[in-house]
Design an enzyme around this catalytic site. Structure first.
Site, PDB file in Angstrom:
ATOM      1  N   TYR A  89       4.214  38.106 -81.485  1.00  0.00           N
ATOM      2  CA  TYR A  89       3.921  36.839 -80.801  1.00  0.00           C
ATOM      3  C   TYR A  89       2.752  36.059 -81.396  1.00  0.00           C
ATOM      4  CZ  TYR A  89       7.160  38.669 -77.397  1.00  0.00           C
ATOM      5  OH  TYR A  89       8.288  39.171 -76.805  1.00  0.00           O
ATOM      6  N   PRO A 102      11.499  33.009 -73.163  1.00  0.00           N
ATOM      7  CA  PRO A 102      12.813  33.151 -72.524  1.00  0.00           C
ATOM      8  C   PRO A 102      12.818  32.438 -71.175  1.00  0.00           C
ATOM      9  CG  PRO A 102      11.542  35.126 -72.175  1.00  0.00           C
ATOM     10  CD  PRO A 102      10.659  34.199 -72.946  1.00  0.00           C
ATOM     11  N   HIS A 328       6.186  34.658 -73.391  1.00  0.00           N
ATOM     12  CA  HIS A 328       6.672  36.038 -73.500  1.00  0.00           C
ATOM     13  C   HIS A 328       5.592  37.073 -73.837  1.00  0.00           C
ATOM     14  CE1 HIS A 328       9.721  38.977 -73.686  1.00  0.00           C
ATOM     15  NE2 HIS A 328      10.626  38.342 -74.387  1.00  0.00           N
ATOM     16  N   SER A 444      13.148  49.493 -74.105  1.00  0.00           N
ATOM     17  CA  SER A 444      11.903  49.563 -73.347  1.00  0.00           C
ATOM     18  C   SER A 444      11.102  50.827 -73.670  1.00  0.00           C
ATOM     19  CB  SER A 444      12.235  49.547 -71.859  1.00  0.00           C
ATOM     20  OG  SER A 444      11.058  49.723 -71.123  1.00  0.00           O
ATOM     21  N   SER A 544      19.489  41.411 -76.467  1.00  0.00           N
ATOM     22  CA  SER A 544      18.721  42.057 -75.418  1.00  0.00           C
ATOM     23  C   SER A 544      19.532  42.121 -74.131  1.00  0.00           C
ATOM     24  CB  SER A 544      17.450  41.246 -75.178  1.00  0.00           C
ATOM     25  OG  SER A 544      16.640  41.901 -74.263  1.00  0.00           O
ATOM     26  N   GLN A 545      19.489  43.293 -73.514  1.00  0.00           N
ATOM     27  CA  GLN A 545      20.129  43.392 -72.201  1.00  0.00           C
ATOM     28  C   GLN A 545      19.112  42.994 -71.129  1.00  0.00           C
ATOM     29  OE1 GLN A 545      21.624  46.554 -68.893  1.00  0.00           O
ATOM     30  NE2 GLN A 545      22.035  47.201 -70.970  1.00  0.00           N
TER      31      GLN A 545
HETATM   32  N1  COA Z   1      29.750  57.541 -69.173  1.00  0.00           N
HETATM   33  C1  COA Z   1      29.634  56.993 -67.941  1.00  0.00           C
HETATM   34  N2  COA Z   1      28.548  56.256 -67.570  1.00  0.00           N
HETATM   35  C2  COA Z   1      27.576  56.062 -68.478  1.00  0.00           C
HETATM   36  C3  COA Z   1      27.654  56.595 -69.778  1.00  0.00           C
HETATM   37  C4  COA Z   1      28.816  57.377 -70.114  1.00  0.00           C
HETATM   38  N3  COA Z   1      28.950  57.912 -71.315  1.00  0.00           N
HETATM   39  N4  COA Z   1      26.541  56.241 -70.454  1.00  0.00           N
HETATM   40  C5  COA Z   1      25.798  55.499 -69.609  1.00  0.00           C
HETATM   41  N5  COA Z   1      26.408  55.408 -68.406  1.00  0.00           N
HETATM   42  C6  COA Z   1      25.919  54.733 -67.201  1.00  0.00           C
HETATM   43  C7  COA Z   1      24.466  55.065 -66.934  1.00  0.00           C
HETATM   44  O1  COA Z   1      24.342  56.248 -66.199  1.00  0.00           O
HETATM   45  C8  COA Z   1      24.006  53.850 -66.176  1.00  0.00           C
HETATM   46  O2  COA Z   1      24.435  53.970 -64.850  1.00  0.00           O
HETATM   47  P1  COA Z   1      23.721  53.135 -63.650  1.00  0.00           P
HETATM   48  O3  COA Z   1      24.186  51.707 -63.799  1.00  0.00           O
HETATM   49  O4  COA Z   1      24.268  53.772 -62.448  1.00  0.00           O
HETATM   50  O5  COA Z   1      22.257  53.293 -63.837  1.00  0.00           O
HETATM   51  C9  COA Z   1      24.786  52.725 -66.804  1.00  0.00           C
HETATM   52  O6  COA Z   1      25.925  53.336 -67.412  1.00  0.00           O
HETATM   53  C10 COA Z   1      24.007  51.951 -67.837  1.00  0.00           C
HETATM   54  O7  COA Z   1      23.627  52.766 -68.926  1.00  0.00           O
HETATM   55  P2  COA Z   1      23.688  52.247 -70.429  1.00  0.00           P
HETATM   56  O8  COA Z   1      24.596  51.101 -70.504  1.00  0.00           O
HETATM   57  O9  COA Z   1      23.934  53.392 -71.332  1.00  0.00           O
HETATM   58  O10 COA Z   1      22.296  51.659 -70.781  1.00  0.00           O
HETATM   59  P3  COA Z   1      20.904  51.599 -70.106  1.00  0.00           P
HETATM   60  O11 COA Z   1      20.983  51.023 -68.761  1.00  0.00           O
HETATM   61  O12 COA Z   1      20.233  52.911 -70.285  1.00  0.00           O
HETATM   62  O13 COA Z   1      20.210  50.513 -71.042  1.00  0.00           O
HETATM   63  C11 COA Z   1      18.738  49.823 -72.761  1.00  0.00           C
HETATM   64  C12 COA Z   1      19.895  50.745 -72.380  1.00  0.00           C
HETATM   65  C13 COA Z   1      18.384  50.028 -74.204  1.00  0.00           C
HETATM   66  C14 COA Z   1      19.151  48.376 -72.548  1.00  0.00           C
HETATM   67  C15 COA Z   1      17.541  50.161 -71.819  1.00  0.00           C
HETATM   68  O14 COA Z   1      17.113  51.479 -72.062  1.00  0.00           O
HETATM   69  C16 COA Z   1      16.352  49.285 -72.057  1.00  0.00           C
HETATM   70  O15 COA Z   1      15.491  49.592 -72.859  1.00  0.00           O
HETATM   71  N6  COA Z   1      16.269  48.164 -71.329  1.00  0.00           N
HETATM   72  C17 COA Z   1      15.196  47.225 -71.471  1.00  0.00           C
HETATM   73  C18 COA Z   1      15.589  46.135 -72.403  1.00  0.00           C
HETATM   74  C19 COA Z   1      14.553  45.058 -72.372  1.00  0.00           C
HETATM   75  O16 COA Z   1      13.376  45.300 -72.436  1.00  0.00           O
HETATM   76  N7  COA Z   1      15.026  43.814 -72.262  1.00  0.00           N
HETATM   77  C20 COA Z   1      14.185  42.685 -72.121  1.00  0.00           C
HETATM   78  C21 COA Z   1      13.559  42.304 -73.383  1.00  0.00           C
HETATM   79  S1  COA Z   1      12.629  40.857 -73.166  1.00  0.00           S
END
Ligand code: COA
Length: 626
Positions: A89, A102, A328, A444, A544-545
């Site tokens: 940044y 954002p 941000h 994260s 990004s999610q």
């Molecule tokens: N079978 C069935 N379910 C599964 C699965 C599988 N093989 N793998 C994952 N899932 C489920 C998880 O248990 C979770 O369930 P929930 O909704 O009940 O919690 C769901 O699917 C989501 O998991 P997944 O899609 O694998 O990803 P995550 O939620 O762990 O997200 C990241 C991954 C990288 C996005 C997250 O760790 C992260 O870092 N997020 C922050 C991003 C961020 O900072 N964004 C803003 C930037 S400004």
């Protein structure tokens, strides 16, 4: 204080999280080579491999730098925090709108008239104050990780930055000031922007916070004052939308005058900015609302009705186009979502009812911020306005809701929804350009003290194998071969995700090694001058999610001129994508990318369905036996 609140407060105060690790040097270098090999030409890769091996050899530069990093880890709460903040940044000279800040886009509101819009704004301001009180008292419940490696507590520090930060522009680098001292951070005013004028709204009078009715009456006064043409000042907010160095120079010109200094000081010390926008005159589609949040539509619309250095800007458009724009550097999108959801749940939870005027105290009108202008500053305002207009004209945005399925379908396939969407994004890019490119996905690091993010490099060799089997070699692969490749790609993506969220990704580590070499006044090590390194830090796909539980979505711009910014919000039965790119680049088109993404999601979904159907068919031998 209720027991629950006490527990929450204790939880935050006693939060002792582990420190972000420094990954082993060899592990990072091996991963680096694996991440880049398929993205560069063979000749170039050979050169890179030699450079990397030399860097990592026993007694080489890598070891010296690694040792320093490990020492830094011992001495600091988070060894990468400052390095990362500057690199991501503060050193970036690009304008904040579109390039860095954002936005959360709220559902389109229906305001019958200005009064209803102001009531919405008054209620929003009340909720901001309530949320801020929870933060100041450290009473927000501690966040707990969901998804991969669920269940661990997350660092809450970013929340404390929401209403206490200000990003000062600098000639070479910006400065982020955060007032973490809750006792002194009792700022008692907000800034309200209306018709490009700025007003100081005291939210406390006689030691008591204003109630909703009082805030509404102050907002009505502001609106009236903003209409007074004689007292109108030039649109100073436009300066904050400029490139950072330009704005820093302009600020130096401004502060020569005490009046300007005083107005700046009031904005800088405020809780947040509330932007009362004029109707934008566009159909309030998702895409147009996203555009209005990201850049305000330039000078002709609400582009100057902003103060981009302030961390939180709440936008309430008289036409119901509403949302939040964030600077941000102090926090991640996830924190912005938590705050936005808290506000929206309460603001829209019950109908906007008439408030009793009798419950309001008679308050003196809010103060208009005064500015002194001269011909030099006037010219700077014009130049900033022109540059913002260019940014406005350049942003190609497409907000797309994929409706065929959402994360429940993906989970039923026993696949990670995030991994699945990343794979689909890679297939979409491959369909558009016939190759993969360096991709950034934010992961994260909030499992660690003061954790921010690292990068999941989603363009893995396994996903390349998969997209090839789906695209150009589609006809030669059977479904089960494609499915095998899909599963391999998902495994690679999930493994990288787990590595990243446990502090074992490579980007922060490589950045740390580079920064230490600078601190030691070494010549820039070859590994960081190498074409491969430079090309692989040019993130053509920046993803990004940002999931929400309330109807709203996040959006941001591309991070490079020839790139795409892709934010996605997976919902149980649909997925919202905000895709951005620049019109000036002839290689990108958000509409083309969205079309390819839609096709990719449908094709991967069909592949899963066909494979599941085939698996449930009785085989010939079992049929014969029965
Ligand atoms: N079978 C069935 N379910 C599964 C699965 C599988 N093989 N793998 C994952 N899932 C489920 C998880 O248990 C979770 O369930 P929930 O909704 O009940 O919690 C769901 O699917 C989501 O998991 P997944 O899609 O694998 O990803 P995550 O939620 O762990 O997200 C990241 C991954 C990288 C996005 C997250 O760790 C992260 O870092 N997020 C922050 C991003 C961020 O900072 N964004 C803003 C930037 S400004």
């Amino acid at each position: 204080m209720s027991t629950l609140k006490k527990q929450a407060a204790r939880g935050q105060d006693s939060q002792v999280l582990p420190k972000v690790p420094v990954p082993p040097l060899k592990q990072t270098l091996d991963t680096y080579l694996k991440c880049v090999q398929h993205l560069v030409k063979d000749e170039q890769f050979k050169k890179t491999k030699t450079i990397v091996e030399k860097f990592g050899a026993p007694g080489g530069i890598g070891e010296v730098l690694q040792k320093k990093l490990l020492e830094r880890r011992d001495k600091t709460a988070n060894w990468v925090y400052d390095y990362w903040l500057e690199d991501m940044y503060l050193n970036n000279r690009l304008a904040l709108p579109v390039n860095s800040s954002p936005a959360m886009v709220f559902p389109k509101q229906t305001f019958r008239d200005h009064k209803i819009a102001l009531r919405f704004a008054a209620r929003l301001i009340r909720r901001v104050l309530e949320y801020k009180s929870l933060i100041d008292a450290r009473m927000l419940p501690v966040d707990v990780a969901r998804g991969q490696l669920a269940g661990t507590p997350l660092c809450m520090k970013q929340y404390y930055h929401l209403f206490t930060s200000y990003r000062y522009p600098g000639l070479k680098t910006d400065t982020l000031k955060v007032d973490m001292n809750t006792a002194s951070s009792t700022s008692e005013h907000m800034i309200v922007a209306c018709k490009n004028q700025f007003f100081m709204l005291d939210v406390v009078a006689n030691n008591k916070q204003l109630n909703e009715t009082e805030i509404l009456s102050q907002l009505e006064k502001i609106m009236k004052m903003s209409e007074n043409a004689e007292e109108k000042h030039p649109p100073f907010g436009i300066l904050t939308s400029d490139d950072r160095t330009e704005w820093a120079q302009a600020r130096e010109a401004l502060i020569k005058d005490q009046t300007n200094q005083d107005s700046l000081a009031l904005i800088e010390s405020s809780i947040c900015v509330v932007c009362l926008d004029e109707p934008c005159g566009l159909t309030p589609s998702d895409t147009n609302r996203a555009l209005m949040m990201l850049h305000g539509g330039g000078c002709e619309r609400n582009g100057a009705n902003r103060w981009y250095d302030k961390s939180m800007q709440f936008v309430v458009g008289m036409d119901g186009v509403c949302g939040v724009v964030c600077e941000h550097s102090p926090f991640e999108g996830i924190v912005m979502v938590q705050c936005s959801e808290f506000l929206m749940k309460h603001v829209t939870g019950s109908p906007l009812r008439m408030v009793q005027p009798s419950s309001a105290r008679a308050l003196s009108p809010p103060r208009r911020l005064l500015w002194k202008c001269n011909s030099h500053i006037q010219a700077l305002l014009g130049a900033s306005g022109d540059r913002l207009q260019r940014l406005v004209n350049n942003l190609d945005m497409d907000v797309f809701t994929f409706e065929t399925y959402g994360k429940e379908f993906i989970k039923k396939q026993k696949m990670s929804p995030d991994g699945f969407i990343q794979v689909a994004l890679q297939l979409a890019f491959y369909k558009c350009r016939g190759r993969l490119v360096p991709t950034y996905e934010s992961a994260s690091l909030r499992r660690f003290q003061e954790g921010r993010v690292d990068n999941i490099r989603s363009a893995t060799p396994d996903v390349l194998a998969f997209v090839k089997s789906m695209a150009d070699e589609g006809a030669t692969f059977t479904d089960s071969e494609k499915m095998k490749r899909l599963k391999d790609a998902l495994k690679a993506q999930t493994d990288y995700t787990i590595a990243a969220i446990t502090g074992m990704a490579i980007d922060n580590h490589l950045l740390g090694l580079l920064k230490v070499s600078k601190e030691l006044k070494m010549e820039r090590p070859d590994i960081f001058c190498d074409e491969t390194y430079l090309a692989n830090n040019h993130f053509i796909l920046s993803t990004s999610q940002v999931p929400t539980t309330v109807e709203m979505f996040c959006c941001y711009g591309p991070v490079v001129p020839n790139g795409y910014g892709t934010c996605y919000n997976p919902q149980p039965h649909h997925i919202v994508f905000s895709v951005s790119s620049f019109w000036e680049n002839t290689e990108t088109s958000s509409a083309v990318f969205v079309k390819a993404l839609n096709e990719s999601l449908l094709e991967i979904g069909d592949l899963c369905n066909r494979s599941a159907a085939a698996a449930s068919q009785p085989t010939e031998s079992s049929q014969a036996a029965s």
